[in-house]
Design a protein around this motif. Sequence first.
Motif, PDB file in Angstrom:
ATOM      1  N   VAL A 220      51.711  44.270  40.901  1.00 14.18           N
ATOM      2  CA  VAL A 220      49.877  44.637  40.791  1.00 14.18           C
ATOM      3  C   VAL A 220      50.033  43.309  40.038  1.00 14.18           C
ATOM      4  CG1 VAL A 220      47.757  44.685  39.373  1.00 14.18           C
ATOM      5  CG2 VAL A 220      49.216  46.734  40.949  1.00 14.18           C
ATOM      6  N   PHE A 221      50.465  42.460  39.321  1.00 17.84           N
ATOM      7  CA  PHE A 221      50.120  41.003  38.608  1.00 17.84           C
ATOM      8  C   PHE A 221      50.936  40.445  39.573  1.00 17.84           C
ATOM      9  CE2 PHE A 221      51.712  43.227  34.883  1.00 17.84           C
ATOM     10  CZ  PHE A 221      50.785  43.363  34.113  1.00 17.84           C
ATOM     11  N   TYR A 222      51.538  40.560  40.807  1.00 12.84           N
ATOM     12  CA  TYR A 222      52.129  39.025  41.368  1.00 12.84           C
ATOM     13  C   TYR A 222      51.277  39.227  42.892  1.00 12.84           C
ATOM     14  CZ  TYR A 222      54.986  37.299  45.379  1.00 12.84           C
ATOM     15  OH  TYR A 222      55.802  36.570  46.561  1.00 12.84           O
ATOM     16  N   GLU A 223      50.672  40.625  43.423  1.00 10.38           N
ATOM     17  CA  GLU A 223      49.325  40.134  43.743  1.00 10.38           C
ATOM     18  C   GLU A 223      48.116  39.923  42.739  1.00 10.38           C
ATOM     19  OE1 GLU A 223      49.147  44.238  44.559  1.00 10.38           O
ATOM     20  OE2 GLU A 223      51.288  44.139  45.718  1.00 10.38           O
ATOM     21  N   ILE A 224      47.545  39.669  41.954  1.00 10.56           N
ATOM     22  CA  ILE A 224      47.017  38.725  41.473  1.00 10.56           C
ATOM     23  C   ILE A 224      47.498  37.742  41.485  1.00 10.56           C
ATOM     24  CG2 ILE A 224      46.059  38.488  39.001  1.00 10.56           C
ATOM     25  CD1 ILE A 224      46.493  41.474  38.340  1.00 10.56           C
ATOM     26  N   GLY A 225      49.009  37.033  40.890  1.00  8.39           N
ATOM     27  CA  GLY A 225      49.037  35.841  41.066  1.00  8.39           C
ATOM     28  C   GLY A 225      48.959  35.116  42.663  1.00  8.39           C
ATOM     29  N   ILE A 226      48.579  36.165  43.644  1.00 12.29           N
ATOM     30  CA  ILE A 226      48.105  34.757  45.056  1.00 12.29           C
ATOM     31  C   ILE A 226      46.914  35.186  44.762  1.00 12.29           C
ATOM     32  CG2 ILE A 226      48.278  35.941  47.206  1.00 12.29           C
ATOM     33  CD1 ILE A 226      50.811  37.908  47.019  1.00 12.29           C
ATOM     34  N   ALA A 227      45.890  36.271  44.729  1.00 10.65           N
ATOM     35  CA  ALA A 227      44.663  35.790  44.821  1.00 10.65           C
ATOM     36  C   ALA A 227      44.080  34.879  44.076  1.00 10.65           C
ATOM     37  CB  ALA A 227      43.620  37.617  44.384  1.00 10.65           C
ATOM     38  N   HIS A 228      44.350  34.832  42.435  1.00 12.42           N
ATOM     39  CA  HIS A 228      43.771  33.570  42.050  1.00 12.42           C
ATOM     40  C   HIS A 228      44.059  32.653  42.439  1.00 12.42           C
ATOM     41  CE1 HIS A 228      43.527  36.378  37.565  1.00 12.42           C
ATOM     42  NE2 HIS A 228      42.478  36.284  38.637  1.00 12.42           N
ATOM     43  N   ALA A 229      45.115  32.134  43.541  1.00 10.79           N
ATOM     44  CA  ALA A 229      46.018  31.029  43.932  1.00 10.79           C
ATOM     45  C   ALA A 229      44.702  30.438  45.273  1.00 10.79           C
ATOM     46  CB  ALA A 229      47.646  31.001  44.037  1.00 10.79           C
ATOM     47  N   ILE A 230      44.622  31.128  45.863  1.00 13.91           N
ATOM     48  CA  ILE A 230      43.206  31.218  47.017  1.00 13.91           C
ATOM     49  C   ILE A 230      42.171  31.297  46.554  1.00 13.91           C
ATOM     50  CG2 ILE A 230      45.715  31.335  48.441  1.00 13.91           C
ATOM     51  CD1 ILE A 230      44.046  34.042  49.466  1.00 13.91           C
ATOM     52  N   GLY A 231      42.181  31.591  45.228  1.00 11.20           N
ATOM     53  CA  GLY A 231      40.433  31.288  45.061  1.00 11.20           C
ATOM     54  C   GLY A 231      39.521  33.042  45.173  1.00 11.20           C
ATOM     55  N   ARG A 232      40.590  34.033  45.039  1.00 17.10           N
ATOM     56  CA  ARG A 232      39.348  34.912  45.413  1.00 17.10           C
ATOM     57  C   ARG A 232      38.985  35.389  43.412  1.00 17.10           C
ATOM     58  NH1 ARG A 232      40.367  32.882  49.553  1.00 17.10           N
ATOM     59  NH2 ARG A 232      40.744  33.832  51.287  1.00 17.10           N
ATOM     60  N   GLU A 233      37.758  36.085  44.222  1.00 15.66           N
ATOM     61  CA  GLU A 233      37.228  36.733  42.895  1.00 15.66           C
ATOM     62  C   GLU A 233      37.483  37.961  42.647  1.00 15.66           C
ATOM     63  OE1 GLU A 233      35.361  35.826  41.106  1.00 15.66           O
ATOM     64  OE2 GLU A 233      33.694  34.701  42.380  1.00 15.66           O
ATOM     65  N   VAL A 234      39.257  38.047  41.177  1.00 16.93           N
ATOM     66  CA  VAL A 234      39.561  39.331  41.149  1.00 16.93           C
ATOM     67  C   VAL A 234      38.103  40.072  39.891  1.00 16.93           C
ATOM     68  CG1 VAL A 234      41.343  39.646  40.902  1.00 16.93           C
ATOM     69  CG2 VAL A 234      41.187  38.721  41.483  1.00 16.93           C
ATOM     70  N   ILE A 235      38.192  41.455  40.155  1.00 15.43           N
ATOM     71  CA  ILE A 235      38.163  42.416  38.712  1.00 15.43           C
ATOM     72  C   ILE A 235      39.025  43.112  38.377  1.00 15.43           C
ATOM     73  CG2 ILE A 235      36.710  44.523  38.162  1.00 15.43           C
ATOM     74  CD1 ILE A 235      34.568  43.363  40.911  1.00 15.43           C
ATOM     75  N   LEU A 236      39.878  42.589  36.826  1.00 14.41           N
ATOM     76  CA  LEU A 236      40.828  43.489  36.068  1.00 14.41           C
ATOM     77  C   LEU A 236      39.678  44.728  35.415  1.00 14.41           C
ATOM     78  CD1 LEU A 236      42.588  40.481  34.320  1.00 14.41           C
ATOM     79  CD2 LEU A 236      43.269  41.072  37.137  1.00 14.41           C
ATOM     80  N   ILE A 237      40.719  45.840  35.455  1.00  8.64           N
ATOM     81  CA  ILE A 237      40.597  46.935  35.153  1.00  8.64           C
ATOM     82  C   ILE A 237      42.035  47.621  34.395  1.00  8.64           C
ATOM     83  CG2 ILE A 237      39.291  47.013  36.623  1.00  8.64           C
ATOM     84  CD1 ILE A 237      40.679  49.338  37.932  1.00  8.64           C
ATOM     85  N   THR A 238      41.968  48.340  33.213  1.00  8.88           N
ATOM     86  CA  THR A 238      43.259  48.680  32.927  1.00  8.88           C
ATOM     87  C   THR A 238      42.150  50.335  32.107  1.00  8.88           C
ATOM     88  OG1 THR A 238      44.263  48.344  31.262  1.00  8.88           O
ATOM     89  CG2 THR A 238      43.088  47.282  30.702  1.00  8.88           C
ATOM     90  N   GLN A 239      43.818  50.815  32.191  1.00 13.22           N
ATOM     91  CA  GLN A 239      43.208  52.127  30.909  1.00 13.22           C
ATOM     92  C   GLN A 239      43.490  51.677  29.369  1.00 13.22           C
ATOM     93  OE1 GLN A 239      45.305  55.647  32.995  1.00 13.22           O
ATOM     94  NE2 GLN A 239      44.782  54.880  34.851  1.00 13.22           N
TER      95      GLN A 239
END
Length: 280
Positions: A220-239
């Motif tokens: 998941v963290f790897y995928e967040i990095g990809i998303a941030h690098a190409i400028g996508r909007e990311v909503i983080l959630i966690t328990q």
Amino acid sequence: MFNLLVMSGGWPSHQSSFTGSRIFEYTEDHIIAAHRNGATIDFARLRNYPALFMPEQNSGDNLARVGRIINVSARNGGDVTIEYSYDNSIPPIDVDWLSTISDELQMNGFEFSRTHWAIKDVDLYRLVIRAISPNINQATVFQLGDRTAIDPRQMSAMMPFDAGFANVYATIQAAGAAVGMMVNRADDIWLHTHIIQDIATLISRSRIIVADCTGKNANVFYEIGIAHAIGREVILITQSMNDIPFDLRHLRAIHYLNNGEGLAALHTTIRERAMTLLNP
């Protein structure tokens, strides 16, 4: 498809009146037919398409903006009032430059100096982002050749592939559907031999990404990095907020409980955040 709205002097922020008789000028007949019910224009369907708000060439600030139509209401005499918002992830675009790609926009020269509202069968996001970002470095582990093909109605979920997250994924899907978006996870699709390519393609196409940091899942963290690098909007959630790594703690995250009440609250929060991102 996209809405092309051209007006002398340009567009004021958020709302403007428009001449009803000029709707569907420079639009192909079969597209007009698909968006009419007799004499009634299907504005609800048109709102699903992105829009290019452009001043007539050499009028106003000579800058076009990509955005969305939020609402259209009738006025006396057949004119309409349009409410809209701009996509802040796309910078203003010089109209003179747009004229150099007029064929790709399916525009003829007269359209640049004529107030009108046309519908064009073109992927606006793919065309504009590709054209204004020609020098972005290319990935080597996976291909991001389709990174410009943003689907404005695509939401994706990045989370552990674990049965314990089934209700969480269902909640994200329901929240997406509530704002008119379809939600997918990488295990929903199989387009390539390697799963990382399916993941990269899904991230690239997504307008919004919901990423669950619960359990400190490395994928998941790897995928967040990809998303941030190409400028996508990311909503983080966690328990657990302790699962948010240091490099992401400056970003807001939604804390939720994996039970009926907690998932109901998660649904509401994701829906409201998505609405804000779609209508800045």
